[in-house]
Each structure stands twice: as structure tokens, then as C-alpha cells.
Design an enzyme around this catalytic site. Structure first.
Site, PDB file in Angstrom:
ATOM      1  N   CYS A 139     -27.692 -38.206  31.115  1.00  0.00           N
ATOM      2  CA  CYS A 139     -26.484 -38.367  31.160  1.00  0.00           C
ATOM      3  C   CYS A 139     -27.184 -39.314  32.657  1.00  0.00           C
ATOM      4  O   CYS A 139     -27.874 -39.477  33.545  1.00  0.00           O
ATOM      5  CB  CYS A 139     -25.824 -37.388  32.245  1.00  0.00           C
ATOM      6  SG  CYS A 139     -24.565 -38.012  32.900  1.00  0.00           S
TER       7      CYS A 139
ATOM      8  N   CYS B  36     -17.965 -31.187  34.726  1.00  0.00           N
ATOM      9  CA  CYS B  36     -17.660 -33.044  34.656  1.00  0.00           C
ATOM     10  C   CYS B  36     -16.453 -33.007  35.398  1.00  0.00           C
ATOM     11  O   CYS B  36     -15.679 -34.165  34.922  1.00  0.00           O
ATOM     12  CB  CYS B  36     -18.149 -33.727  33.824  1.00  0.00           C
ATOM     13  SG  CYS B  36     -18.485 -35.423  34.328  1.00  0.00           S
TER      14      CYS B  36
ATOM     15  N   TYR C 249       8.068 -31.470  31.675  1.00  0.00           N
ATOM     16  CA  TYR C 249       8.273 -32.815  30.703  1.00  0.00           C
ATOM     17  C   TYR C 249       8.540 -32.308  29.316  1.00  0.00           C
ATOM     18  O   TYR C 249       8.321 -32.374  28.251  1.00  0.00           O
ATOM     19  CB  TYR C 249       6.585 -33.310  30.372  1.00  0.00           C
ATOM     20  CG  TYR C 249       5.757 -33.433  32.349  1.00  0.00           C
ATOM     21  CD1 TYR C 249       6.135 -34.203  32.636  1.00  0.00           C
ATOM     22  CD2 TYR C 249       5.260 -32.806  32.640  1.00  0.00           C
ATOM     23  CE1 TYR C 249       5.762 -35.577  33.261  1.00  0.00           C
ATOM     24  CE2 TYR C 249       4.410 -33.052  33.750  1.00  0.00           C
ATOM     25  CZ  TYR C 249       4.801 -34.410  34.266  1.00  0.00           C
ATOM     26  OH  TYR C 249       3.940 -34.260  35.486  1.00  0.00           O
TER      27      TYR C 249
ATOM     28  N   GLU D  22      -1.882 -28.765  20.942  1.00  0.00           N
ATOM     29  CA  GLU D  22      -1.922 -30.312  22.149  1.00  0.00           C
ATOM     30  C   GLU D  22      -0.647 -30.994  22.370  1.00  0.00           C
ATOM     31  O   GLU D  22      -0.961 -31.468  23.718  1.00  0.00           O
ATOM     32  CB  GLU D  22      -1.892 -30.829  20.884  1.00  0.00           C
ATOM     33  CG  GLU D  22      -3.598 -30.661  20.229  1.00  0.00           C
ATOM     34  CD  GLU D  22      -4.922 -30.448  21.076  1.00  0.00           C
ATOM     35  OE1 GLU D  22      -4.654 -31.357  21.921  1.00  0.00           O
ATOM     36  OE2 GLU D  22      -5.873 -30.416  21.072  1.00  0.00           O
TER      37      GLU D  22
ATOM     38  N   ASP E 193      -9.503 -37.991  25.562  1.00  0.00           N
ATOM     39  CA  ASP E 193      -8.623 -37.410  26.413  1.00  0.00           C
ATOM     40  C   ASP E 193      -9.412 -37.546  27.463  1.00  0.00           C
ATOM     41  O   ASP E 193     -10.848 -38.359  27.290  1.00  0.00           O
ATOM     42  CB  ASP E 193      -7.788 -36.157  26.418  1.00  0.00           C
ATOM     43  CG  ASP E 193      -8.760 -34.948  26.670  1.00  0.00           C
ATOM     44  OD1 ASP E 193     -10.417 -35.175  26.712  1.00  0.00           O
ATOM     45  OD2 ASP E 193      -8.603 -33.737  27.005  1.00  0.00           O
TER      46      ASP E 193
ATOM     47  N   TYR F 289      -4.724 -39.683  20.677  1.00  0.00           N
ATOM     48  CA  TYR F 289      -5.405 -38.642  21.211  1.00  0.00           C
ATOM     49  C   TYR F 289      -5.469 -37.391  20.030  1.00  0.00           C
ATOM     50  O   TYR F 289      -5.528 -36.699  19.437  1.00  0.00           O
ATOM     51  CB  TYR F 289      -5.655 -38.286  22.358  1.00  0.00           C
ATOM     52  CG  TYR F 289      -5.873 -37.229  22.992  1.00  0.00           C
ATOM     53  CD1 TYR F 289      -7.342 -36.719  22.776  1.00  0.00           C
ATOM     54  CD2 TYR F 289      -5.172 -35.758  23.154  1.00  0.00           C
ATOM     55  CE1 TYR F 289      -7.404 -35.109  22.421  1.00  0.00           C
ATOM     56  CE2 TYR F 289      -5.335 -34.677  22.749  1.00  0.00           C
ATOM     57  CZ  TYR F 289      -6.421 -34.133  23.300  1.00  0.00           C
ATOM     58  OH  TYR F 289      -7.243 -32.775  23.026  1.00  0.00           O
TER      59      TYR F 289
END
Ligand code: SF4
Length: 226
Positions: free
Chosen positions: A219, A203, A87, A42, A143, A125
Site C-alpha cells: 500500500c 482502513c 431514510y 444492500e 462503496d 454500487y
């Protein structure tokens, strides 16, 4: 927030789960319920593409197979192991987290979202994701991908950020994600993963591929695209 109609929510879940059981991406962090391995994935996925994480994840775990190994490491060595992912703040937070877990939680990563949120680098999250993906707790994990899917599927046009396809109201999306969760933690695990896969492969942000979407009829956006 108005709850989605029961029937429509049920059929959304049923169709999404059936699709996921056939098309789930075989990601290495999905075959484990080891909370340390889940939390490493994660942290890596926070700002890095899946393909790159798939490459670095096993390497990092070979070097630091347990939370205790990571806690013992020198900060410079952890940073070096993170090279290529960028990062570096994430690496520093993960390292601090490992030390807090060893010192304050007897080496066990907590499963309760509230306690998880008190750990370095863990937001709403990540707390939900670890509770669901490692402990199979019935918790939502929203998320960007999940928020986009839920906003397009259940919110009305005008309450969505149409450019990004996500919600303008994050609280509403979290409430929706919780309302939709299947009863059992095990199925909630699948449901959360399925929403992520749908957001990552069908999506998608720019142009949703409604024509091949398994929940098109359930949807709001998909029905209008017919
Ligand atoms: S029908 Fe289209 S907008 Fe709706 S969830 Fe599927 S891909 Fe996304």
C-alpha cells in the site's frame, strides 16, 4: 489510469484474501446467494450501520420472506417494517423494486448490472454488489469504504482527498477496482467482501490502522507510514 504493477496487485490480492479467510465478519447476508435477501441487505446498509441492520434484517425477512411477499404488501405496512432504520425513501424504492421485479422480470431479480441499474433505488454500487454477492459474477462493487482503501493503497498522494482518504476521481477508482478483480466470480465475491471488511475495520476513515494492516507493504500509504 495507470494500472497497478502486476506483482504488487497480485500480492495485494493474495494477502487481502488470506486475511479475509481468517477474519471475515460473520454477517448474515453473506451466507446466502438469494438475490432478494442480498438486495434487502444492500438497501438497508445504504445509510445504516451494520450493527443496526443485523438487528432489523431478519425481522424484515420474516415479515417479507420473498420478493413476491414484499410486492403484495401495502406501502404503509412496508414503511412500518422499516421503522428504526430511517431514510424511508429506501423502503419505498425497495417496495417499488419488488413490484417491478414481479411485473417485468417474472419474479427473478436480474443478475446483470445494467438491468439491475434500471430498477428503483439501484445505483452503480448496488448493481455491482448484487451481481457479485448474489450471482457471483465478476463485477466490481465500489462503496465509500472500498473507494477509500483503493485510493490509499494505489493512488499517489495529491490525487486523493486526504481529509476523507478517498479518491477525487471516482471513475479512476472504479477502473482500478475492475482491473484488480480476480478471474473467477467466486473469488471476486471474496475479494469484494474483503475490501469492504478492510475498509470497515482497519482502513477506517479517520485514522487507518496501518500497523496491523495485512496489505501494508503493498500500500502506498502504508509504506510511507512505516
Ligand atoms: S496500509 Fe493503511 S492505508 Fe493502506 S490499506 Fe492498510 S490501513 Fe489502509
Amino acid at each position: 489510469m495507470k494500472k497497478p504493477a502486476r506483482q504488487s496487485a497480485l500480492s495485494f490480492k493474495r494477502r487481502l484474501l488470506a486475511w479475509f479467510r481468517k477474519h471475515a465478519r460473520p454477517l448474515p447476508w453473506r451466507s446466502t446467494r438469494d438475490a432478494y435477501r442480498v438486495i434487502v441487505s444492500e438497501f438497508m446498509l445504504q445509510q445504516t450501520q451494520v450493527a443496526r441492520v443485523e438487528e432489523y434484517y431478519p425481522r424484515f425477512l420474516t415479515r417479507y420472506p420473498t420478493v413476491a411477499d414484499l410486492a403484495r404488501a401495502r406501502p404503509a405496512a412496508v414503511r412500518e417494517s422499516w421503522e428504526g432504520l430511517g431514510y424511508y425513501r429506501r423502503a419505498a424504492n425497495l417496495h417499488r423494486l419488488a413490484r417491478v421485479v414481479m411485473k417485468e422480470h417474472s419474479g427473478t431479480i436480474p443478475g446483470d448490472p445494467e438491468t439491475l441499474r434500471s430498477l428503483p433505488g439501484v445505483g452503480a454500487y448496488t448493481a455491482g454488489a448484487v451481481a457479485s454477492f448474489a450471482y457471483e459474477r465478476r463485477e466490481a462493487a465500489v462503496d465509500t469504504n472500498v473507494a477509500r482503501v483503493l485510493a490509499r493503497a494505489f493512488l499517489k498522494a495529491g490525487t486523493r482527498d486526504e481529509r476523507r482518504g478517498t479518491s477525487t476521481r471516482p471513475r479512476e477508482i472504479w477502473a482500478l477496482a475492475r482491473a484488480l478483480l480476480p478471474r473467477s466470480g467466486k473469488t471476486a465475491w471474496e475479494f469484494n467482501q474483503a475490501l469492504m471488511d478492510l475498509g470497515a475495520t482497519i482502513c477506517v476513515a479517520r485514522k487507518p490502522r496501518c500497523e496491523i494492516c495485512p496489505v501494508r507493504r503493498q500500500c502506498n500509504t502504508g509504506r510511507q507510514a512505516s
